[in-house]
Structures are given as C-alpha cells and as structure tokens.
Write an enzyme that holds these catalytic residues in place. Structure first.
Site: not given
Ligand SMILES: NC(=O)C1=CN([C@@H]2O[C@H](COP(=O)(O)OP(=O)(O)OC[C@H]3O[C@@H](n4cnc5c(N)ncnc54)[C@H](O)[C@@H]3O)[C@@H](O)[C@H]2O)C=CC1
Ligand SMILES: O=Cc1ccc(S(=O)(=O)O)cc1
Length: 486
Positions: A390, A178, A288, A254
């Site tokens: 954040e 998704k 992230c 994550e």
């Molecule tokens: N720790 C990590 O590796 C990373 C963390 N992030 C986090 O992601 C955020 C940005 O991404 P967003 O897309 O805004 O996050 P989000 O949590 O709003 O959405 C992520 C995904 O989850 C889906 N989703 C939303 N509500 C849901 C529900 N109730 N049930 C199932 N699926 C659902 C969304 O449609 C989307 O595909 C950032 O704020 C950051 O916190 C982003 C990249 C890497």
């Molecule tokens: O933004 C989140 C993020 C970015 C990079 C990676 S990876 O280590 O390169 O896979 C994971 C999460």
C-alpha cells in the site's frame, strides 16, 4: 496560533505534563497550532468521565431522546459548516470542493443515519413450550457496550471519526476519541458542538497524542475501555488487537488496502476513465478505498494508459481554495518521504514511468509543502514493491491481462482485501467476478458509491468486522437474550 486542547468531561483541558506538539499545514509546512498531548493522567480522566456518563443522565435517556440529541449534533455541525471546513482544510490541505462535498456533509450525516437504524432495528424473539407444559418466550435486547475507544487516521478526519462516534452514541455508549496527531482540529471542534446541543458531560471526549507510549496506547490499553474501533494501518491494528486481548475487549478494525480495478475491453470507456481518475488520484490518493493496481484487458491497454496519463497530468496542484485546484498535498513531509521512497522503488525495480514520479514545482512558500506528482507506472511484475505494498498516494500501476481467470488470480494474490472496482458491460461476468474477488467491497462500473446502510469493512489483512447500518449495531451493542417462563 491555535491552542488545541483535550476535551474531557465537557471541558477543554491542557495537560499535567506541559508537553505539546505542532499542528502543521501540509500546503506550506507552516505551524498552525499547538496541540496539548494527553498523558496517562488525561487518558485516565477521559475514560473515567466516559464511564461515569454511562451511569448519569446519558444512561437514563430513552432511545428517542438520544436520537434527538444526535440530530441536534448534525444540525449544529451544518450550522457551523464553515468552521469545520476551514479546520479540516487547514489540517489536511485538501481541495475545498472535496472537503465541502464529502468530508463535512458526511461528518454531519453520520449522526443522522444511525437514528433510523437504531429506531427501526428489531431483535429476534422465539416462543416455545417448556417440558412442564408452560410457555417460554425468549427475546433479545441490545445494550450499550460501555466506553468505546475510537482511534482515527488523518485522511478523512471528521468523516471517519463520526462514522464511528455516530453509531456508538446512537447505541448508548460513551466515547473517547484519539484523532490522528496530524489532524486534531475537527474532533476538537466537535466538543463545542456537543456542549452547544446539551450533550451530557463525559459522553464525548477527545485525547490528543501519538500511538506508542502516548495517548493511543494509553487509551487502547486502558482496562475500563469496553471496545475499540480503529481505522488506520494494518500494522497498528495488529498492535491494538494485542492490547484488546488483555481484558478480552471486542475490536472493529478498518485497515490498509491495495485495491485493484479490473477494466474489460467492453467497458463504457469514458465512465471508466472518469471513475479511475477519481479512484487513483482523489484526495491525493489518500483514500483507503483508492485504486493502486489497474488491470486492463489487452485490446484497450494502450488506450487506457494514454487516457489516464492525460487525466493525471491535468490534476493541477494548488491552494485548497483556488477554484482550479484538483489535487492537494500529501498529509505530511513524513508521508511524502514514504511515498517518494516507493516511487524510487518502482524506478529501481524497472518500471516504465508513464507520468509523474516526483515532486511538482510549486511557487513561493508552497515549496515547503508536501506535494507529490500523480504517477502512473507500467511494466512491473506482480511481485514488485509498488504492486504489492500500500502506498496511499496518487499513483497506480497499470498492467494488461488476457483472461478472467488470470485477472482474478492477480487481484486475489495480495494480503489485503478491502475493495475492487470492475468495469464491463457484461453484467453476468461482473457479478461472477464480484463473488470471487476476496474483498469486503466490490463496485461494478462505479467507485466510492456508498449506501450507508450496507456493510463496510475489509477482508484478509484489511480488517475485522463490518460497520454501517445494522452491522454497526453488532459492534456497538452487546446482544442479551432474556427468557421468561409463564
Ligand atoms: N480500511 C479503512 O477504512 C481505512 C484505512 N486506512 C489506513 O490508514 C492509514 C493512514 O492512516 P494513519 O493515520 O497513517 O494510520 P496509523 O495506523 O499510523 O494511525 C492511525 C491512528 O492510530 C494511532 N496509533 C498509532 N499507533 C498506535 C498504537 N500503538 N496504539 C494505539 N493507537 C495508535 C495513531 O496515532 C492514529 O490516531 C492508511 O495507510 C490506510 O492503511 C485509512 C482510512 C480508511
Ligand atoms: O478512506 C477510507 C474510507 C472512506 C470512506 C468510508 S465511508 O464508507 O464513506 O464511511 C470509509 C472509509
């Protein structure tokens, strides 16, 4: 206008509801595609196809045959590099140099790196004598978990999706992806790649839509999903955990971060500023792992603020394919409003705005894009909103510190625990801190330097579990023990 369809059982399909939503280019707000939202019917079909594929040709392949297919996927992504690049850039507006050096190459590599891992990871075995004088040998076998739901964010769409799909398939699972509603294109395009390399039908499926009452919830609540891997906001991860509890399915999460950088006076100044520029502003701060809190040892505080201000002001916003573009827009108007709200909170709470704080003046139709200025604040207390929450934008708060103990307390006083970067030439001090900072990843004199065999993931509210190398195998396989008596 692009028609972005669901990919189920090897075929592109619309939906039974007729519901569509728009794919928007954040550079100028133009509509670039029409996305067919998957309802319960399509999610059921995707999960059923994925479940059936486990028992079909895919399930019968040897590890070597599976790996050959994954290698072919990587080769085909690279052959169609430009298609992936165009699709990713259209969805995100990110600069060409970033997408072409990070997103797409890693999207391909994620299918190759786990080939070595799956082929070379052994399981344990023990020999023992039984009470009746015979021998017993026990050994482990890794079996696929089954159907894996892969729920993805929008910041690095192909990279973060394949980071999960690569190991899931290497381990013999099937997937239903998704993608984020903001960035549906590259996951959809990957379906063409799967068909081109002869991936059995139903192994890779894509359903489009939103979270609650849409594809995200239908997928994660589906009883035939055997594991859920998610990257996104902590709030969403917590909802998904609740869905996973129903049926006791494993999750890998994550999630968010509020990452710090710690800069000591003895750092290599130029390397530190170069690295901070990337960690604070790259991908418009939508990484992230990005830095939003910078702690600087007092003797060089003013010097760091001045140098980073100069670098922030040199981040030229512009079209993705312009050679001098350094920063793209935020992903959407919605996210721009969130970031601007936090910029306002910083001002209201008394921040000194060193630079930025608003929207840059863009020419022509770019005015309709979701642009944002790189922003630096100083002077806020540790309790201020932009120091604790954040933002996911190109910004940071910089504050001085006087001792190692003080900075350690400040870094750890946050509910998140994803990443930290420490800059110093005193390697003993750096290691001491790295072992006390409560995060999943700690860099010393670096940022975003990754060896993909190492564990990736967050501590505290930044995540559950680790992925990468053998750690991915922990999540994507079930470890069975076999004991034989002879
Ligand atoms: N720790 C990590 O590796 C990373 C963390 N992030 C986090 O992601 C955020 C940005 O991404 P967003 O897309 O805004 O996050 P989000 O949590 O709003 O959405 C992520 C995904 O989850 C889906 N989703 C939303 N509500 C849901 C529900 N109730 N049930 C199932 N699926 C659902 C969304 O449609 C989307 O595909 C950032 O704020 C950051 O916190 C982003 C990249 C890497
Ligand atoms: O933004 C989140 C993020 C970015 C990079 C990676 S990876 O280590 O390169 O896979 C994971 C999460």
């Amino acid at each position: 206008m692009k028609q972005i369809l669901n990919f189920i059982n090897g075929e592109y399909v619309r939906n039974t509801s007729g519901k569509t939503f728009q794919d928007i280019n954040p550079v100028n707000g133009s509509v670039i595609g029409n996305i067919y939202e998957a309802g319960q019917v399509e999610v059921n079909a995707a999960v059923a196809a994925a479940k059936a594929a486990l028992k079909g040709d895919w399930g019968r392949l040897s590890v070597a045959e599976r790996c050959k297919l994954l290698d072919a996927v990587a080769i085909e992504i690279n052959r169609r590099f430009d298609d992936f690049l165009q699709a990713e850039i259209a969805d995100t507006g990110k600069p060409h140099h970033l997408a072409s050096h990070v997103d797409i190459p890693r999207g391909a590599a994620n299918f190759q790196i786990f080939i070595d891992t799956i082929k070379s990871t052994a399981t344990e075995s023990f020999n023992m004598r039984t009470p009746d004088g015979k021998t017993a040998l026990s050994y482990g076998v890794r079996v696929p978990r089954g159907v894996i739901a892969v729920v993805c964010p929008w910041n690095l769409p192909l990279l973060l999706m394949t980071w999960k799909v690569g190991p899931a398939l290497a381990c013999g699972n099937t997937v239903v992806v998704k993608p984020s509603e903001e960035t549906p294109a590259t996951a959809t395009l990957l379906g063409e790649v799967m068909n081109a390399v002869g991936m059995p039908k139903g192994v890779y499926n894509v359903v489009h839509g939103f979270g609650a009452n849409s594809a995200g919830a239908f997928l994660t609540e589906h009883p035939d999903v055997n594991g859920i891997t998610f990257t996104g906001e902590t709030r969403t991860g917590s909802i998904i955990m609740k869905a996973a509890a129903n049926g006791v399915r494993p999750v890998s999460l994550e999630m968010g971060g509020k990452n710090a950088a710690v800069v000591f006076a003895d750092c290599d100044f130029q390397t530190t500023i170069d690295t901070l520029t990337r960690s604070c502003f790259e991908n418009a701060g939508q990484v992230c792992l990005g830095t939003e809190r910078v702690y600087v040892e007092r003797p060089i505080f003013e010097k760091v603020v001045a140098a980073l201000k100069e670098r922030a002001e040199s981040m030229k916003p512009g079209l993705p394919f312009d050679k001098d573009t350094k920063i793209g827009p935020l992903i959407s108007k919605k996210h721009q409003a969130k970031v601007l709200g936090l910029y306002k909170a910083a001002k209201d709470e008394g921040a000194t705005i060193v630079t930025g704080g608003g929207i840059p003046d863009m020419p022509g139709d770019l005015k309709n894009g979701s642009w944002i200025q790189p922003t630096i604040w100083t002077g806020l207390p540790e309790t201020a909103t932009v120091v604790t929450e954040e933002i996911f934008g190109p910004c940071c708060h910089i504050s001085p510190f006087d001792s190692e103990e003080e900075v350690l307390d400040k870094v750890n006083a946050n509910r998140y625990g994803l990443a930290t970067a420490v800059f110093t030439q005193d390697i003993a001090r750096a290691n001491r801190l790295a072992q006390q900072i409560e995060v999943g990843l700690c860099w010393i004199n670096a940022w975003f330097l990754r060896d993909l065999r190492t564990p990736f993931g967050g501590s505290k509210q930044s995540g559950i579990g680790r992925e990468g190398g053998v750690h991915s195998l922990e999540f994507y396989t079930d470890l069975r023990n076999v004991m034989v008596k002879f």
